[in-house]
Design a protein around this motif. Structure first.
Motif, short mmCIF file in Angstrom:
data_model
loop_
_atom_site.label_atom_id
_atom_site.label_comp_id
_atom_site.label_asym_id
_atom_site.label_seq_id
_atom_site.Cartn_x
_atom_site.Cartn_y
_atom_site.Cartn_z
N PHE A 113 0.82 -1.21 0.00
CA PHE A 113 0.00 0.00 0.00
C PHE A 113 0.85 1.26 0.00
O PHE A 113 0.59 2.21 -0.74
CB PHE A 113 -0.92 -0.01 1.23
N TRP A 114 1.86 1.29 0.85
CA TRP A 114 2.66 2.51 0.98
C TRP A 114 3.50 2.75 -0.26
O TRP A 114 3.79 3.91 -0.60
CB TRP A 114 3.52 2.44 2.23
N HIS A 115 3.94 1.68 -0.93
CA HIS A 115 4.66 1.86 -2.19
C HIS A 115 3.74 2.49 -3.23
O HIS A 115 4.12 3.44 -3.93
CB HIS A 115 5.19 0.51 -2.68
N ARG A 116 2.52 1.98 -3.31
CA ARG A 116 1.57 2.54 -4.28
C ARG A 116 1.22 3.99 -3.93
O ARG A 116 1.08 4.85 -4.81
CB ARG A 116 0.30 1.69 -4.33
N THR A 117 1.09 4.26 -2.63
CA THR A 117 0.81 5.63 -2.20
C THR A 117 1.93 6.58 -2.61
O THR A 117 1.69 7.68 -3.13
CB THR A 117 0.61 5.68 -0.68
N ALA A 118 3.17 6.16 -2.36
CA ALA A 118 4.32 7.00 -2.72
C ALA A 118 4.38 7.25 -4.21
O ALA A 118 4.65 8.38 -4.65
CB ALA A 118 5.61 6.35 -2.22
N ILE A 119 4.14 6.21 -5.01
CA ILE A 119 4.17 6.36 -6.46
C ILE A 119 3.09 7.34 -6.91
O ILE A 119 3.32 8.21 -7.76
CB ILE A 119 4.00 5.00 -7.15
N THR A 120 1.89 7.22 -6.32
CA THR A 120 0.79 8.13 -6.69
C THR A 120 1.13 9.57 -6.33
O THR A 120 0.92 10.49 -7.13
CB THR A 120 -0.50 7.70 -5.97
N VAL A 121 1.67 9.77 -5.12
CA VAL A 121 2.03 11.13 -4.70
C VAL A 121 3.11 11.69 -5.61
O VAL A 121 3.05 12.86 -6.03
CB VAL A 121 2.50 11.13 -3.23
N MET A 122 4.12 10.87 -5.94
CA MET A 122 5.23 11.37 -6.75
C MET A 122 4.83 11.57 -8.21
O MET A 122 5.53 12.25 -8.95
CB MET A 122 6.42 10.41 -6.63
N ARG A 123 3.68 11.02 -8.61
CA ARG A 123 3.18 11.28 -9.96
C ARG A 123 2.57 12.68 -10.03
O ARG A 123 2.63 13.34 -11.06
CB ARG A 123 2.15 10.23 -10.35
N PHE A 124 1.96 13.13 -8.90
CA PHE A 124 1.33 14.45 -8.86
C PHE A 124 1.85 15.22 -7.63
O PHE A 124 1.07 15.58 -6.74
CB PHE A 124 -0.19 14.32 -8.78
N PRO A 125 3.14 15.48 -7.56
CA PRO A 125 3.69 16.06 -6.33
C PRO A 125 3.19 17.47 -6.02
O PRO A 125 2.93 17.79 -4.86
CB PRO A 125 5.20 16.05 -6.58
N VAL A 126 3.07 18.31 -7.04
CA VAL A 126 2.70 19.71 -6.79
C VAL A 126 1.27 19.85 -6.29
O VAL A 126 1.03 20.48 -5.25
CB VAL A 126 2.93 20.56 -8.05
#
Length: 754
Positions: free
Chosen positions: A355-368
Motif C-alpha cells: 500500500f505505501w509503495h503505491r501511495t508514494a508512487i501516486t504522490v510522486m506522480r502528482f507532487p505539486v
C-alpha cells in the motif's frame, strides 16, 4: 558495538532477563513513591522583577499576594453581630498560625466593601502562608482542617492558590493510575491487530512496563538534587510507554522480516540490532536532544520535563536493545504463539506491491497538487495559532467538583474587585514614615490608570486620581523604616491580557523612588517575557541538533532542512487546533468539561512543541534511514523513496497510532492543560505519520530529485568518515526485477525522472 550487543543479549539471555527482573522489582519499590517527593510549582523565573519583588515583600514586609482565602457564608448576613464576631475571631486565629502573615478580612479592614459579597451573606478572609511551594503546602496541611466546614457558627470554605496546588497534586497522582489502568488494555487490543499474535502483542507492554518503572526510579533520584514538577510524571511515563512500544515495534518487525528470510533466531536478532536497533538508539538521542531544549528555560516546571524526558527516551532505547533481544531469544519462534485474525503467519508484501509503495508512487506522480492541498490544509488548521493568548494556571484548570474551583467561581461572580490578585508596588530607599508626602501624588497617578479599581497605601486609599479614604489601623502593614509598598487592585482579571497591560502601564508611570512591581499579573507578564527571551535559543538547540543527526544519517543538508520546515508546518497546525479547541472552547464537552478562559496555560505550547518535535524527528529518522539504505543500493531516488516508505510506512503508522492512544489517555485527566497536552501530542504524531510522511515527504523528495542528497564537498567527506548508517554487513533486500522497476518508473512523468 551493536553486533557485540547482539551476541551478549543472545548468548546470555537468561542473565539479561534475570537482571531486568531485579531492576523491575527494585525500581518499582523505590520509584513507586516518587510523586510524594515532587512539587506543584515551578512557574516563576527567580531573575525577574516580579520574583525579586516577591522576595522583598516576604523578607521586608512579611506580606505579598495572598495564597489562602477563606469564604465565610451565613444567611444572617455578614454584618450580623454574631457573624461579625465569628469573622473577627477566625481572622485573628488565622493570623496567629505559624508562618501565616497578613491575615485580613472584611471585618478587620473596617468593613471593606470589596471583601463583601454582592448579596451581603458572604465575606472574605485573606492571608499569606510564607515559604516556598513545598513549605507552604506542608504548613497549610497542619491547620487547614480547623478552618473548614462549620467554624464558630458560620460556614467556611477554603480557597486560594495553596488549595489549588494541593488539589492539582492529588488529582495528578490519581490520574496517573487511572490513565495507565485504562490505557494498557486498549493498547493490548490494538497491538493484537498490529502483531496478529498474543505473545508478540504483550512483548512491547513488557518493555513499556520496565521502561516506566525505570523512569520513575530515575525521577526519584533526580528529586534528591533538584525540584521536579509533579506534572512531569504524566508526560514522562506516557512518553516512556509510547517510545518503548514504538521501539519494540520497529525491532520486532525487522526481527520477523529476517526470520521470514530464513535466518535463524540469533542471526535475526543480530541483524535487527545492527539495523533497526542502531536507528532506535539514534532516534532516542534525537528525542532526548529535543527535550533538552527545555533546559534553556528558567522555570523548573519546564526543566522538569527535560530532567525526566531525556532519561526517558534513553531508557526506552536501552531497554529495547537489551531486554527485548534477550526476550526474543528466550521466546524464539514462540513469538508468533497465540495467533489471531487468521491462522497463517503475517506475510510482508513485496516492496513493489504494498500500500505505501503505491501511495508514494501516486504522490510522486502528482507532487505539486498533492503538496499544495496538504500544505493548504495545515495552514488552515494553524491559522488560529496567530490569535494565541497565554496565561498562568489557576484554579480554573481544575474540575468544577474541586473546592478551590468552586470558591474561585464564587469570588468572580459575587465580589467586585480582584482582591486576591492585587499588584504590589514596592518603593525602595524612601524617607522615614511621615516624610513620604510625594507618595500620595504617585498613588493618585496609579489610581487613574485604566483597569485600576483602587490603590491602598499607608496614607490612605486612592481611586480615580484622588484619595477616597483615610488610612485604617491595618494600613501600617504598608510601611517600614526606609520602604513602603502600594497595593494596586485591578478591576478585571489579573491573569489576562488586560492584567499584563496594567503591569506595563504601572512600570511606565514616573515614580519618586526606585520601584519594583510584583503580584500575579506581573508574574504572568514576566514569565511570558522570560520565555520569549529564551525561545530563540531553545528553538535553535532543537533545530541544530536535529539537523546534525539527520545529516549524519543521510549525508545531505537538503533533507534535514526539509524535515525542519515540514515539522514546523505540522506543529503549527497542531497548535492552531489547540487554540481553536481549548482557548476558544470548541472542544468543551468533547474531551470533557473544562473552563473556557480565552487563554491557554503558557507552558503548554512550548512543552508541546519540544515533545512533538522530538517524536516527529524520531519518525523522520526511521523513514530516512531506510530510504538512504535503498538509495545506497539502487542510486534511484524514486524507488528509494517508494521502497523506503513501504518498509517503514505501516510501522510508523502503527507506532503513531499506539503512541497517540497513550497520549489520548491524558484526556481522562481532570486538569484542563493535561487534556490539551494529550490532544496536542496525539494530533501531532498522527498528522506527522500520515500527512507529512505519507504525502509531503514523497512529494518534496520527488520534486528535489538528486538534490535531496546534495551536500558541499567538505561535508560529504565528513559524512564518509563519521556518518551513521542503517547497518553494516547486512543481507541485501530481495532484488527488484528490472521490468518491475521500469513499470514503476513509467508511472511517473519522464520529466520528473532522476
Amino acid at each position: 558495538m551493536f553486533a557485540s550487543l547482539a551476541r551478549f543479549t543472545s548468548g546470555r539471555s537468561r542473565l539479561v532477563l534475570y537482571l531486568s527482573g531485579v531492576l523491575f522489582l527494585v525500581a518499582g519499590a523505590l520509584g513507586g513513591g516518587v510523586i510524594s517527593k515532587l512539587s506543584s510549582g515551578g512557574f516563576v523565573d527567580s531573575s525577574t522583577e516580579s520574583a525579586k519583588t516577591a522576595e522583598v515583600m516576604d523578607e521586608r514586609f512579611h506580606a505579598g499576594a495572598p495564597n489562602l482565602t477563606l469564604l465565610i457564608t451565613d444567611k444572617r448576613g455578614v454584618d450580623a453581630p454574631e457573624v461579625a464576631k465569628a469573622g473577627q475571631d477566625i481572622t485573628a486565629r488565622l493570623g496567629k498560625e505559624p508562618h501565616v502573615e497578613q491575615a485580613v478580612s472584611y471585618w478587620s479592614l473596617g468593613k471593606a466593601e470589596s471583601l463583601r459579597g454582592k448579596d451581603g451573606d458572604s465575606a472574605l478572609v485573606m492571608a499569606r502562608i510564607l515559604g516556598n511551594e513545598d513549605e507552604v503546602q506542608d504548613r497549610f496541611d497542619k491547620f487547614a482542617d480547623r478552618y473548614e466546614g462549620k467554624v464558630d457558627g458560620v460556614e467556611v470554605e477554603i480557597g486560594g492558590t495553596v488549595l489549588a496546588n494541593k488539589e492539582i497534586f492529588d488529582i495528578t497522582e490519581k490520574d496517573l493510575v487511572k490513565i495507565e489502568m485504562i490505557t494498557f488494555p486498549i493498547l493490548l487490543v490494538v497491538m493484537l491487530f498490529v502483531f496478529r499474535s498474543l505473545v508478540a502483542a504483550t512483548v512491547p507492554l513488557m518493555v513499556g512496563g520496565l521502561t516506566i518503572v525505570s523512569v520513575l526510579l530515575t525521577m526519584r533520584i533526580l528529586t534528591l538534587f533538584t525540584d521536579v514538577s509533579v506534572m512531569a510524571t504524566n508526560v514522562a511515563t506516557g512518553l516512556g510507554l509510547g517510545l518503548a512500544i514504538d521501539y519494540s515495534l520497529i525491532l520486532i518487525k525487522r526481527y520477523r522480516e529476517e526470520l521470514g528470510r530464513g535466518v535463524d533466531t540469533d542471526g535475526a536478532i543480530s541483524i535487527a540490532l545492527r539495523t533497526a536497533g542502531r536507528t532506535v538508539v539514534f532516534s532516542a538521542v534525537t528525542v532526548a536532544l529535543a527535550m533538552g531544549a527545555l533546559l534553556v528555560f528558567p522555570f523548573y516546571f519546564l526543566r522538569s520535563f527535560a530532567y525526566a524526558g531525556i532519561p526517558t527516551a534513553l531508557l526506552a532505547a536501552l531497554v529495547s536493545v537489551t531486554f527485548l533481544p534477550a526476550l526474543l531469544k528466550a521466546l524464539g519462534p514462540r513469538i508468533d504463539k497465540g495467533r489471531i485474525l487468521g491462522k497463517k503467519k503475517p506475510t510482508t508484501p513485496r516492496p513493489e506491491e504494498g500500500f505505501w509503495h503505491r501511495t508514494a508512487i501516486t504522490v510522486m506522480r502528482f507532487p505539486v497538487p498533492i503538496a499544495a492541498v496538504v500544505i493548504g490544509l495545515l495552514l488552515f488548521l494553524g491559522a488560529p495559532f496567530l490569535d494565541l493568548k497565554m496565561s498562568l494556571a489557576d484554579e480554573r484548570v481544575l474540575p468544577t467538583s474541586t473546592q478551590s474551583r468552586q470558591v474561585g467561581e464564587t469570588l468572580r461572580k459575587d465580589f467586585n474587585a480582584q482582591e486576591t490578585q492585587a499588584l504590589n508596588v514596592v518603593l525602595n530607599e524612601t524617607p522615614g514614615k511621615g516624610e513620604r508626602g510625594n507618595v500620595a501624588g504617585y498613588a493618585e497617578r496609579l489610581s487613574e490608570l485604566d483597569n485600576v479599581a483602587r490603590v491602598d497605601t499607608e496614607i490612605g486609599t486612592f481611586a480615580g486620581g484622588q484619595r477616597v479614604a483615610p488610612p485604617t489601623p491595618a494600613a501600617d502593614r504598608f510601611g517600614v523604616a526606609d520602604s513602603t509598598y502600594l497595593s494596586v487592585v485591578p478591576k478585571s482579571q489579573s491573569l489576562s491580557e488586560k492584567g499584563r497591560q496594567l503591569v506595563q502601564d504601572i512600570r511606565a508611570v514616573d515614580a519618586p523612588y526606585d520601584v519594583q512591581v510584583g503580584g500575579p499579573a506581573a508574574e504572568l507578564h514576566d514569565a511570558i517575557e522570560s520565555m520569549n527571551d529564551k525561545l530563540p535559543l531553545g528553538l535553535g538547540v532543537i533545530a541544530i541538533s536535529s539537523f546534525i543527526v539527520l545529516f549524519l544519517f543521510t549525508g545531505s543538508i537538503v533533507l534535514p532542512l526539509k524535515a525542519l520546515v515540514l515539522n514546523c508546518l505540522s506543529l503549527s497546525a497542531t497548535l492552531g487546533v489547540l487554540v481553536w479547541g481549548f482557548q476558544n472552547g470548541h472542544l468543551e464537552g468533547i474531551v470533557g468539561d473544562f473552563a473556557v478562559t480565552g487563554t491557554i496555560t503558557w507552558t503548554v505550547p512550548i512543552l508541546l512543541f519540544c515533545v512533538a518535535f522530538g517524536l516527529s524527528m524520531d519518525y523522520e529518522v526511521f523513514l530516512l534511514s531506510r530510504i538512504k539504505e535503498e538509495h545506497d543500493l539502487t542510486k534511484d531516488n524514486t524507488q528509494a523513496v517508494a521502497r523506503g516508505l513501504e518498509h517503514t510506512g505501516s510501522t510508523v503508522t502503527a507506532a503513531a497510532v499506539l503512541i497517540a492512544i497513550v497520549f489520548l489517555g491524558f484526556i481522562m485527566s481532570s486538569i484542563s492543560y493535561m487534556k490539551a497536552i494529550g490532544v496536542g501530542l496525539s494530533l501531532a504524531v498522527l498528522m506527522d505519520a500520515t500527512l507529512v510522511r505519507g504525502a509531503l515527504v514523497p512529494a518534496f523528495m520527488r520534486l528535489a530529485g538528486r538534490a535531496n542528497w546534495w551536500a558541499p564537498g567538505p561535508l560529504r567527506a565528513l559524512h564518509a568518515k563519521i556518518g551513521l548508517r542503517e547497518g553494516d554487513a547486512q543481507p541485501l533486500p530481495t532484488p527488484v526485477k528490472p521490468d518491475e522497476t521500469g513499470a514503476a518508473e513509467r508511472d511517473l512523468e519522464p520529466a520528473n525522472r532522476d
